[in-house]
Structures are given as structure tokens and as C-alpha cells.
Design a protein around this motif. Structure first.
Motif, mmCIF file in Angstrom:
data_model
loop_
_atom_site.group_PDB
_atom_site.id
_atom_site.type_symbol
_atom_site.label_atom_id
_atom_site.label_comp_id
_atom_site.label_asym_id
_atom_site.label_seq_id
_atom_site.Cartn_x
_atom_site.Cartn_y
_atom_site.Cartn_z
ATOM 1 N N THR A 39 62.095 58.845 62.790
ATOM 2 C CA THR A 39 63.333 58.397 62.160
ATOM 3 C C THR A 39 64.170 57.680 63.205
ATOM 4 N N ALA A 40 64.804 56.579 62.801
ATOM 5 C CA ALA A 40 65.725 55.860 63.686
ATOM 6 C C ALA A 40 67.149 56.096 63.195
ATOM 7 N N VAL A 41 68.027 56.447 64.130
ATOM 8 C CA VAL A 41 69.443 56.656 63.824
ATOM 9 C C VAL A 41 70.274 55.976 64.910
ATOM 10 N N ASP A 42 71.586 55.851 64.656
ATOM 11 C CA ASP A 42 72.475 55.362 65.710
ATOM 12 C C ASP A 42 72.321 56.264 66.923
ATOM 13 N N ASN A 43 72.393 55.684 68.109
ATOM 14 C CA ASN A 43 72.217 56.461 69.328
ATOM 15 C C ASN A 43 73.484 57.198 69.753
ATOM 16 N N VAL A 44 74.630 56.832 69.210
ATOM 17 C CA VAL A 44 75.901 57.396 69.657
ATOM 18 C C VAL A 44 76.347 58.516 68.721
ATOM 19 N N CYS A 45 76.540 59.701 69.293
ATOM 20 C CA CYS A 45 77.051 60.843 68.539
ATOM 21 C C CYS A 45 78.517 60.597 68.207
ATOM 22 N N PRO A 46 78.912 60.723 66.938
ATOM 23 C CA PRO A 46 80.305 60.476 66.576
ATOM 24 C C PRO A 46 81.286 61.524 67.111
ATOM 25 N N HIS A 47 80.785 62.651 67.591
ATOM 26 C CA HIS A 47 81.669 63.696 68.106
ATOM 27 C C HIS A 47 82.340 63.268 69.410
ATOM 28 N N ARG A 48 81.555 62.975 70.433
ATOM 29 C CA ARG A 48 82.092 62.577 71.743
ATOM 30 C C ARG A 48 81.272 61.445 72.366
ATOM 31 N N GLN A 49 80.589 60.689 71.534
ATOM 32 C CA GLN A 49 79.816 59.509 71.933
ATOM 33 C C GLN A 49 78.648 59.821 72.870
ATOM 34 N N VAL A 86 75.575 60.026 61.196
ATOM 35 C CA VAL A 86 75.040 58.840 61.865
ATOM 36 C C VAL A 86 74.235 58.047 60.834
ATOM 37 N N ALA A 87 74.223 56.749 61.007
ATOM 38 C CA ALA A 87 73.450 55.895 60.109
ATOM 39 C C ALA A 87 71.963 56.051 60.400
ATOM 40 N N ILE A 88 71.166 55.980 59.347
ATOM 41 C CA ILE A 88 69.709 56.039 59.457
ATOM 42 C C ILE A 88 69.168 54.653 59.139
ATOM 43 N N TYR A 89 68.170 54.227 59.918
ATOM 44 C CA TYR A 89 67.586 52.900 59.757
ATOM 45 C C TYR A 89 66.088 53.025 59.480
ATOM 46 N N PRO A 90 65.566 52.236 58.543
ATOM 47 C CA PRO A 90 64.123 52.264 58.277
ATOM 48 C C PRO A 90 63.326 51.781 59.487
ATOM 49 N N LEU A 91 62.187 52.413 59.697
ATOM 50 C CA LEU A 91 61.243 51.995 60.733
ATOM 51 C C LEU A 91 59.995 51.442 60.071
ATOM 52 N N GLU A 92 59.400 50.463 60.697
ATOM 53 C CA GLU A 92 58.122 49.913 60.248
ATOM 54 C C GLU A 92 57.182 49.885 61.439
ATOM 55 N N ILE A 93 55.926 50.186 61.192
ATOM 56 C CA ILE A 93 54.912 50.042 62.235
ATOM 57 C C ILE A 93 53.982 48.931 61.794
ATOM 58 N N ASN A 94 53.900 47.909 62.623
ATOM 59 C CA ASN A 94 53.081 46.737 62.345
ATOM 60 C C ASN A 94 52.111 46.578 63.503
ATOM 61 N N GLY A 95 50.882 47.038 63.298
ATOM 62 C CA GLY A 95 49.916 47.025 64.396
ATOM 63 C C GLY A 95 50.364 47.990 65.468
#
Length: 102
Positions: A39-49, A86-95
Motif C-alpha cells: 500500500t502507498a500512503v503519504d509519507n508525512v504523519c499528520p500528528h507531528r510530521q 493519510v491519503a492512500i494511493y493506488p500502486l501498479e506493478i508493470n514488469g
């Protein structure tokens, strides 16, 4: 309009129970491995970054290494405060390439 951006190779994905920071353009993301599900999410924690990509993965959640805030990898919602997520982003594996859809 969304775009797929290469963030790493399959060989660079974190092992089970771990997270890793990746960069796409000028943004940092966290890729977490929960029992083989990535799963891909934003890297920054909204609590204290704090950097989520330096945290661990437990019970389907990525845990911030700074203060222990955990975020569900399916919803992005924090277990400490439902108002924090945190926002979640779709991941794709291509090769051999891992792409994030942003």
C-alpha cells in the motif's frame, strides 16, 4: 487527471512488516508491506510530521516511528484520532517497475 509515476523497482519493495520511503517527483510516499499486500500512503504523519516510511507495519497498520500513531492501510484513518488520516494511493506493478498513481 491522474498519472502513473515510477517510484522503485520490485526488488526495492519492503519485506513483510516493513515500510519504505520512496520519492515521486518532489513528493515522498510511504510504501508499506502488510503480509505481501503493498500500500502507498503519504509519507508525512499528520500528528507531528514524522516519516511514516521509516516506521513499521503491524496488524494492517503503518506505525509512525516518532510517536507511535498508527494508520490503517485500507482506510488511511488513524487509530488515535478518526479525524486524522493519510491519503492512500493506488500502486501498479508493470514488469519490474512499481508505479504510484497520483
Amino acid at each position: 487527471m491522474s498519472a502513473s509515476v515510477r517510484v522503485c523497482s520490485k526488488a526495492d519493495l519492503p519485506p513483510a512488516g516493513e515500510a519504505r520511503e520512496v520519492v515521486a517527483g518532489e513528493r515522498a510516499f510511504c510504501i508499506a508491506n502488510s503480509n505481501g499486500i503493498f500500500t502507498a500512503v503519504d509519507n508525512v504523519c499528520p500528528h507531528r510530521q514524522g516519516p511514516l516510511g521509516q516506521g513499521i507495519v503491524e496488524h494492517g497498520k503503518v506505525v509512525c516511528p516518532w510517536h507511535g500513531w498508527a494508520f490503517d492501510l485500507k482506510t488511511g484513518i488513524s487509530t488515535h484520532s478518526e479525524a486524522s488520516a493519510v491519503a492512500i494511493y493506488p500502486l501498479e506493478i508493470n514488469g519490474e517497475d512499481v508505479l504510484i498513481v497520483i
